[in-house]
Design an enzyme around this catalytic site. Structure first.
Site, PDB file in Angstrom:
ATOM      1  N   PHE A 161       0.442  -1.062   0.239  1.00 54.96           N
ATOM      2  CA  PHE A 161       0.236   0.024  -0.176  1.00 54.96           C
ATOM      3  C   PHE A 161       0.754   1.168   0.013  1.00 54.96           C
ATOM      4  CE2 PHE A 161      -3.004   3.032   2.571  1.00 54.96           C
ATOM      5  CZ  PHE A 161      -3.693   2.938   1.470  1.00 54.96           C
ATOM      6  N   ASP A 212       1.433  -5.143   7.921  1.00 49.33           N
ATOM      7  CA  ASP A 212       0.046  -4.867   7.821  1.00 49.33           C
ATOM      8  C   ASP A 212      -0.577  -5.729   7.814  1.00 49.33           C
ATOM      9  OD1 ASP A 212      -1.712  -2.923   6.822  1.00 49.33           O
ATOM     10  OD2 ASP A 212      -0.428  -2.288   5.804  1.00 49.33           O
ATOM     11  N   ARG A 229     -12.544  -3.400  -7.674  1.00 50.82           N
ATOM     12  CA  ARG A 229     -12.138  -5.032  -6.079  1.00 50.82           C
ATOM     13  C   ARG A 229     -13.452  -5.120  -5.260  1.00 50.82           C
ATOM     14  NH1 ARG A 229      -7.728  -2.410  -1.277  1.00 50.82           N
ATOM     15  NH2 ARG A 229     -10.448  -1.209  -1.867  1.00 50.82           N
TER      16      ARG A 229
HETATM   17  C1  LIG Z   1      -2.653  -2.182   3.596  1.00 50.52           C
HETATM   18  C2  LIG Z   1      -3.080   0.009   3.771  1.00 50.52           C
HETATM   19  N1  LIG Z   1      -2.264   0.126   4.401  1.00 50.52           N
HETATM   20  C3  LIG Z   1      -2.286   1.033   5.483  1.00 50.52           C
HETATM   21  C4  LIG Z   1      -3.375   1.969   5.140  1.00 50.52           C
HETATM   22  C5  LIG Z   1      -3.281   3.124   5.235  1.00 50.52           C
HETATM   23  O1  LIG Z   1      -4.369   3.388   6.141  1.00 50.52           O
HETATM   24  P1  LIG Z   1      -4.796   4.962   7.497  1.00 50.52           P
HETATM   25  O2  LIG Z   1      -4.896   6.083   6.190  1.00 50.52           O
HETATM   26  O3  LIG Z   1      -6.071   5.108   8.314  1.00 50.52           O
HETATM   27  O4  LIG Z   1      -3.395   5.447   8.109  1.00 50.52           O
HETATM   28  C6  LIG Z   1      -4.102   1.610   4.497  1.00 50.52           C
HETATM   29  C7  LIG Z   1      -6.004   2.536   3.850  1.00 50.52           C
HETATM   30  O5  LIG Z   1      -6.924   1.401   3.262  1.00 50.52           O
HETATM   31  C8  LIG Z   1      -4.150  -0.117   4.072  1.00 50.52           C
HETATM   32  O6  LIG Z   1      -4.980  -0.322   2.674  1.00 50.52           O
END
Ligand SMILES: Cc1ncc(COP(=O)(O)O)c(C=O)c1O
Length: 388
Positions: A120, A192, A364
């Site tokens: 991500f 994550d 998706r």
């Molecule tokens: C896999 C993943 N990591 C990190 C995040 C980021 O999260 P945040 O915006 O709550 O910091 C997301 C957000 O959709 C995500 O899908």
């Protein structure tokens, strides 16, 4: 009624969620889960009785510890984590920064960070920033499924950051195997869990996971912007020092003393005032997951994604499936790719069919087991067939 829904032992739980009359197929529970009706009552009750009634006294009556209490429940019900290792607060982005920086500091002399290009954006961007900040080299795993043999581990590796379920393809990584391999190289791994928490069971303690973060607005139905969680393995807590030294992570916040001394345990990973209102709704979903049991949720998740893949195979022959066919290798969403998908999204949404879109050509379909029916999946796929 769809025969798969008629046979589904979890179908009755759909009525516990708030319904939206203009939505015929909600296929984006992996971006933002639906609210539970119980959460509407809980949030309203909190405003009236707790905030309105107790006012500032609420902080002494449980608000301050709420994140650790919910963290313990989340750890027990969803993560496979014993108490005292999970806290709630901040965003995933901020928690990931805190944990990766703490992990880097715990591996002095090692010069490399590892992450995959399919991760991500926030994970990739953070690592770019941390590499620059700490003078480290970023080693990339090129696009594709993250298997152990593709991770460039060496004596120089300090920290590896990976997603348990890939946000685009839905690929489910071998968390136990990869964690063991990273440890063999003497490095730490930060997972994550955004796309697995609440839908794919994990055994963080048993798998020896070091650190993990995840959001609560997807399969934990905490609502838009609800705070994230962090897992820090018990025996690592005294060895790691996170970089955002705020008063609520200090040993004695209300002493207001000079000089930061971190609190012992998971509280040392907090920074500022906990987002109390934002933590309310996830409690109802964690309680529901506790009642249903995560193995049953996973079983329905596999059935839903399998059904979606069968429909795509049957009805959308020109479309590419970008998610593993092997159910053991995927989370709770599937991605299908076709050049015409971008143009059809507004029409799908206007018809109440709500998947999401991932550039350049991916639709998706996120299937949240307790709130998504098999009929919705079918309706969604048929709407795509019609527009194509
Ligand atoms: C896999 C993943 N990591 C990190 C995040 C980021 O999260 P945040 O915006 O709550 O910091 C997301 C957000 O959709 C995500 O899908």
């Amino acid at each position: 009624m769809n025969p798969l829904d008629a046979d589904d032992p979890l179908a009755r739980f759909r009525d516990l969620f708030v319904q939206s009359p203009d939505v015929t197929a909600y296929l984006d529970g992996n971006s933002l889960g639906r609210p539970l009706k119980a959460s509407v009552t809980r949030v309203a009750g909190f405003l009236e009785e707790q905030w309105g009634g107790r006012l500032i006294r609420g902080w002494d009556e449980g608000w301050l510890e709420q994140g650790e209490r919910i963290g313990d429940d989340l750890g027990r019900v969803c993560l496979g984590a014993a108490p005292g290792q999970v806290s709630i607060g901040d965003s995933t982005t901020v928690l990931l920064y805190k944990l990766v920086r703490a992990a880097v500091a715990a591996r002095p002399g090692r010069t490399e960070l590892v992450i995959d290009r399919d991760n991500f954006p926030t994970d990739r961007y953070l690592l770019e920033g941390i590499a620059a900040e700490c003078g480290l080299t970023l080693r990339w795993i090129e696009p594709g499924d993250v298997t152990i043999d593709r991770i460039p581990l060496s004596e120089a590796t300090a920290v590896v950051v990976l997603s348990h379920v890939a946000y685009r393809s839905g690929y489910l990584a071998d968390m136990a195997g990869i964690t063991a391999a990273v440890h063999e190289a003497g490095a730490l791994v930060v997972w994550d869990l955004c796309h697995s928490a609440g839908v794919v069971p994990t055994s963080l303690d048993d798998w020896g996971v070091d650190l993990a973060v995840g959001c609560t607005y997807k399969y934990l139905n905490g609502g838009p912007g609800s705070p994230a969680f962090a897992y820090v393995r018990g025996d690592l807590q005294s060895q790691l020092r996170q970089p955002i030294q705020g008063w609520l992570g200090s040993a004695a916040p209300f002493e207001m003393a000079q000089g930061y001394e971190p609190a012992q345990g998971i509280r040392g990973f907090l920074s500022g005032t906990p987002p109390v209102v934002g933590m309310l709704a996830m409690r109802d979903m964690i309680a529901l997951l506790d009642e249903v049991g995560l193995p049953a949720v996973r079983q329905k998740s596999v059935a839903l994604t399998s059904h979606a893949i069968d429909l795509v195979d049957e009805l959308l022959p020109g479309v590419q499936l970008s998610t593993p066919r092997d159910a053991a290798l995927r989370g709770s969403h599937i991605t299908i790719d076709h050049p015409a998908f971008a143009a059809m999204m507004p029409t799908l949404w206007s018809r109440g069919v709500i998947p999401d879109f991932r550039r350049p050509t991916g639709i998706r379909l996120g299937l949240s087991p307790l709130s998504t029916s098999f009929a919705e999946v079918e309706l969604g796929v048929r709407a795509i067939v019609e527009l194509l």
